[in-house]
Design a protein around this motif. Structure first.
Motif, PDB file in Angstrom:
ATOM      1  N   GLY A  97      54.078 -23.634 -51.758  1.00 46.66           N
ATOM      2  CA  GLY A  97      53.765 -24.629 -52.770  1.00 46.66           C
ATOM      3  C   GLY A  97      52.416 -25.242 -52.511  1.00 46.66           C
ATOM      4  O   GLY A  97      51.832 -25.076 -51.437  1.00 46.66           O
ATOM      5  N   ALA A  98      51.898 -25.959 -53.524  1.00 44.68           N
ATOM      6  CA  ALA A  98      50.575 -26.561 -53.376  1.00 44.68           C
ATOM      7  C   ALA A  98      50.410 -27.696 -54.379  1.00 44.68           C
ATOM      8  O   ALA A  98      51.008 -27.675 -55.462  1.00 44.68           O
ATOM      9  N   THR A  99      49.593 -28.659 -53.983  1.00 44.61           N
ATOM     10  CA  THR A  99      49.194 -29.751 -54.863  1.00 44.61           C
ATOM     11  C   THR A  99      47.675 -29.840 -54.840  1.00 44.61           C
ATOM     12  O   THR A  99      47.105 -30.551 -54.012  1.00 44.61           O
ATOM     13  N   PRO A 100      46.991 -29.143 -55.725  1.00 49.35           N
ATOM     14  CA  PRO A 100      45.523 -29.233 -55.754  1.00 49.35           C
ATOM     15  C   PRO A 100      45.061 -30.624 -56.153  1.00 49.35           C
ATOM     16  O   PRO A 100      45.671 -31.274 -57.004  1.00 49.35           O
ATOM     17  N   MET A 101      44.005 -31.081 -55.521  1.00 52.33           N
ATOM     18  CA  MET A 101      43.387 -32.338 -55.918  1.00 52.33           C
ATOM     19  C   MET A 101      42.339 -32.119 -56.995  1.00 52.33           C
ATOM     20  O   MET A 101      42.002 -33.036 -57.734  1.00 52.33           O
ATOM     21  N   ASN A 102      41.800 -30.915 -57.061  1.00 47.69           N
ATOM     22  CA  ASN A 102      40.707 -30.627 -57.983  1.00 47.69           C
ATOM     23  C   ASN A 102      41.046 -29.371 -58.775  1.00 47.69           C
ATOM     24  O   ASN A 102      41.326 -28.323 -58.194  1.00 47.69           O
ATOM     25  N   VAL A 117      58.758 -24.724 -45.021  1.00 45.00           N
ATOM     26  CA  VAL A 117      57.861 -24.706 -46.169  1.00 45.00           C
ATOM     27  C   VAL A 117      56.443 -24.929 -45.670  1.00 45.00           C
ATOM     28  O   VAL A 117      56.200 -25.809 -44.832  1.00 45.00           O
ATOM     29  N   ALA A 118      55.511 -24.120 -46.163  1.00 44.52           N
ATOM     30  CA  ALA A 118      54.083 -24.355 -45.946  1.00 44.52           C
ATOM     31  C   ALA A 118      53.498 -24.816 -47.273  1.00 44.52           C
ATOM     32  O   ALA A 118      53.616 -24.115 -48.281  1.00 44.52           O
ATOM     33  N   TRP A 119      52.908 -26.009 -47.267  1.00 42.24           N
ATOM     34  CA  TRP A 119      52.395 -26.638 -48.490  1.00 42.24           C
ATOM     35  C   TRP A 119      50.883 -26.775 -48.381  1.00 42.24           C
ATOM     36  O   TRP A 119      50.361 -27.167 -47.339  1.00 42.24           O
ATOM     37  N   GLY A 120      50.168 -26.458 -49.462  1.00 45.59           N
ATOM     38  CA  GLY A 120      48.715 -26.458 -49.422  1.00 45.59           C
ATOM     39  C   GLY A 120      48.071 -27.539 -50.265  1.00 45.59           C
ATOM     40  O   GLY A 120      48.635 -27.994 -51.262  1.00 45.59           O
ATOM     41  N   MET A 121      46.881 -27.942 -49.836  1.00 40.50           N
ATOM     42  CA  MET A 121      46.033 -28.832 -50.626  1.00 40.50           C
ATOM     43  C   MET A 121      44.587 -28.391 -50.449  1.00 40.50           C
ATOM     44  O   MET A 121      44.240 -27.748 -49.457  1.00 40.50           O
ATOM     45  N   ASP A 122      43.748 -28.737 -51.397  1.00 34.10           N
ATOM     46  CA  ASP A 122      42.365 -28.275 -51.379  1.00 34.10           C
ATOM     47  C   ASP A 122      41.415 -29.392 -50.948  1.00 34.10           C
ATOM     48  O   ASP A 122      40.442 -29.711 -51.634  1.00 34.10           O
ATOM     49  N   ALA A 123      41.705 -29.983 -49.795  1.00 34.50           N
ATOM     50  CA  ALA A 123      40.858 -31.037 -49.244  1.00 34.50           C
ATOM     51  C   ALA A 123      41.157 -31.170 -47.763  1.00 34.50           C
ATOM     52  O   ALA A 123      42.231 -30.759 -47.301  1.00 34.50           O
ATOM     53  N   THR A 124      40.214 -31.727 -47.020  1.00 32.40           N
ATOM     54  CA  THR A 124      40.377 -31.854 -45.580  1.00 32.40           C
ATOM     55  C   THR A 124      40.101 -33.292 -45.148  1.00 32.40           C
ATOM     56  O   THR A 124      39.752 -34.147 -45.948  1.00 32.40           O
ATOM     57  N   TRP A 125      40.269 -33.550 -43.863  1.00 34.14           N
ATOM     58  CA  TRP A 125      40.089 -34.881 -43.313  1.00 34.14           C
ATOM     59  C   TRP A 125      39.378 -34.773 -41.963  1.00 34.14           C
ATOM     60  O   TRP A 125      39.363 -33.725 -41.341  1.00 34.14           O
ATOM     61  N   GLY A 126      38.784 -35.879 -41.496  1.00 38.36           N
ATOM     62  CA  GLY A 126      37.960 -35.818 -40.299  1.00 38.36           C
ATOM     63  C   GLY A 126      38.534 -36.498 -39.081  1.00 38.36           C
ATOM     64  O   GLY A 126      37.925 -36.442 -37.998  1.00 38.36           O
TER      65      GLY A 126
END
Length: 588
Positions: free
Chosen positions: A294-299, A55-64
């Protein structure tokens, strides 16, 4: 989590009851394929997954960076990205019924209260608990967590955060094999002692020996250096159901099964990838192309939801839109050139209109989502008091704002507000790279124009968000906080002068005393009263303006089972990632 897990629940009246994340419809929901979540939030979309698949799961945010203890790295996106390799990132998770489920990969049972004076809690360690690399979890690993969150220069000279737990611990010991004992400072207590984040499960001390940082426990400067190591090192260890196979900061983390996981059920998937994207629309594009399952958008934007509703039937996905676990807010930099003035901050908050701010974002995604009037309690909690409304903040009262500014010596010359010293006022409003935050910034810019305040809006690149917060590179800023059923620790974290999420730099001795008082009782009702006292003081400081509960969205391939929203847990849909799987393996 799993067969040996034990659940505990706070008294319902004392907890932050959900508005409607898979609930009874309050706040409004939109569904396709997740209809059961309305009445069965803990079991909807259940199934018996087959072994295997990816499964490839997406979100609309990144980290440093990779260090959850770091104020720079520890944004929500990193917590989500690391969830599969750290079963609880804490000692468990909350479920949709507001019950706490202990992590059986770490603990052999629930914590025990050994003493009330001083407060002493014992944690029975799972004797099989390990780091996924052949090394057991030891007392030193628990001590590291204490030092990292202690805000004590004698333990860590330069560690950037302190939390309510770490700053009040007197000792962490192992009185017998597989039993960790935490003793708190004299006089400290809390009604939420069973749920303390006494261990993260992301920082193994045995790897520090190999990195030449083995003196961390005796050398506070070396302890601080470990933060850089954990920030730049991709974790090759795991206390969770999966272990990292490959990863790139702000891009992706690919997981494979952890054969040494000491937990219960699962995992079922052979491979899981968490991918980061810049916005919700990109997630939809990737879902259409089959890049994501699948995806879980934060915004979430109204336009994005309309696109989802239109496109989903032809994409082979199901989705659920509901009131989520996060709330949006607008904060001041308390040390800013103009924003350090309390009267100025109060005037700005009088002028801002929460109804418009909330209505233009959440109100177009969900029905009947009222503005949020309390930082500590959700709107339908028995402990909720509308301190924001009582103070007249967020009411769009421009006349009151102007009177407040006049009384403080400000003048309006033409269309430009000037300070008592005659300087024109210009503010920088920073916001994340999302349509939601952009909308808030534009509305605030328009609303404050009536006060003669020029507001320059500036987007924050995803990979710079942690730096902007930590370095206070803003006058005003909009972003979101997550919510769990706990309420006694968050006020310290957000408002205490040493709090790890006090990014705006609130430093008020009365507020410090108020938030410290919250956890000096074992009575939840009393603690809630103290929490409301702290909220009232913060409102008077005009530091942080809650706007509204943010919508949460889950999108999943029709063939995925055991994927569902969880409003009460920081990790939302990822809370039970070890149970995810395919009802039948898709054809390649």
């Amino acid at each position: 989590m799993g067969t040996r897990s034990k659940t505990l629940a706070l008294v319902t009246a004392a907890s932050l009851t959900a508005l409607a994340a898979c609930g009874d419809g309050a706040g409004g929901t939109r569904n396709l394929g997740f209809e059961e979540c309305e009445d069965a939030p803990m079991t909807c979309n259940s199934g018996d997954p087959v072994e295997g698949g990816s499964v490839a799961w997406g979100m609309d945010a990144t980290w440093g960076g990779w260090n959850l203890y770091s104020a720079d790295d520890g944004v929500a996106a990193l917590y989500w990205a690391l969830r599969p390799m750290a079963a609880g990132i804490g000692l468990g998770n909350w479920n949709q019924n507001e019950e706490f489920v202990y992590d059986d990969a770490i603990l052999a049972g629930e914590p025990r209260l050994a003493s009330e004076d001083p407060l002493t809690v014992e944690y029975p360690l799972n004797p099989e608990a390990n780091w996924g690399d052949g090394q057991p979890i030891t007392l030193d690993d628990w001590i590291y967590h204490w030092y990292a969150t202690s805000a004590d220069a004698e333990r860590c000279d330069g560690c950037p955060i302190g939390d309510t737990w770490g700053t009040n611990v007197a000792a962490v010991e192992e009185p017998e094999d597989d039993l960790i004992q935490v003793t708190y400072e004299d006089g400290y207590t809390t009604p939420e002692w069973p749920y303390e984040n006494a261990f993260f499960g992301t920082a193994p001390t045995h790897v520090l020996d190999d990195a030449g940082l083995g003196d961390w426990k005796t050398d506070p400067e070396t302890m601080a250096e470990t933060f850089d190591y954990f920030s730049t090192t991709v974790p090759e260890w795991s206390t969770g159901p999966f272990t990292i196979a490959s990863a790139e900061v702000s891009d992706y983390v690919t997981y494979e099964r952890n054969p040494d996981w000491a937990g219960g059920e699962g995992p079922y998937l052979d491979e899981l990838t968490i991918r980061a994207y810049d916005e919700f629309d990109t997630l939809l594009t990737e879902l259409k192309q089959g890049t994501l399952q699948g995806a879980t958008p934060m915004n979430v934007s109204p336009e994005g939801i309309r696109n989802l509703e239109s496109d989903a039937p032809g994409m082979g996905v199901k989705y659920h839109v509901s009131s989520g676990s996060a709330w949006g807010h607008i904060d001041f930099n308390m040390q800013g050139q103009y924003t350090s003035d309390q009267a100025f901050r109060q005037a700005v908050f009088y002028a801002l209109d929460r109804e418009e701010l909330n209505g233009r974002v959440s109100g177009l995604v969900l029905d009947d989502v009222p503005p949020k009037g309390n930082h500590a309690f959700r709107n339908d909690s028995d402990y909720y008091v509308d301190h924001i409304g009582a103070a007249g903040q967020g009411e769009g009262d421009v006349d009151r704002a102007k009177r407040t500014l006049e009384d403080a010596g400000y003048t309006l010359e033409g269309d430009v507000l000037h300070t008592p010293d005659g300087e024109p006022v210009t503010l920088t409003f920073r916001f994340s790279n999302t349509s939601e935050s952009s909308t808030y910034a534009e509305i605030a810019q328009s609303q404050l124009k009536d006060l003669g305040i020029e507001v320059e809006t500036a987007v924050i690149p995803n990979n710079e968000f942690g730096d902007v917060l930590a370095e206070r590179q803003f006058d005003m800023i909009h972003y979101g906080f997550g919510t769990t059923p706990l309420f006694t620790e968050t006020p310290y974290d957000l408002w205490h002068s040493t709090g790890g999420s006090n990014y705006g730099g609130l430093d008020d001795p009365d507020v410090d005393a108020a938030v410290e008082k919250i956890r000096r009782t074992t009575d939840l009702d009393q603690a809630a009263e103290y929490a409301n006292d702290a909220v009232r003081l913060v409102v008077d400081q005009a530091y942080q303006l809650p706007v509204g509960e943010r919508a949460g969205v889950v999108i999943a391939d029709e063939g995925l089972v055991n994927v569902r929203e969880n409003w009460a847990d920081t990790y939302r849909v990822l809370y039970n990632v070890h149970e995810w799987g395919w009802s039948e393996l898709p054809e390649n």
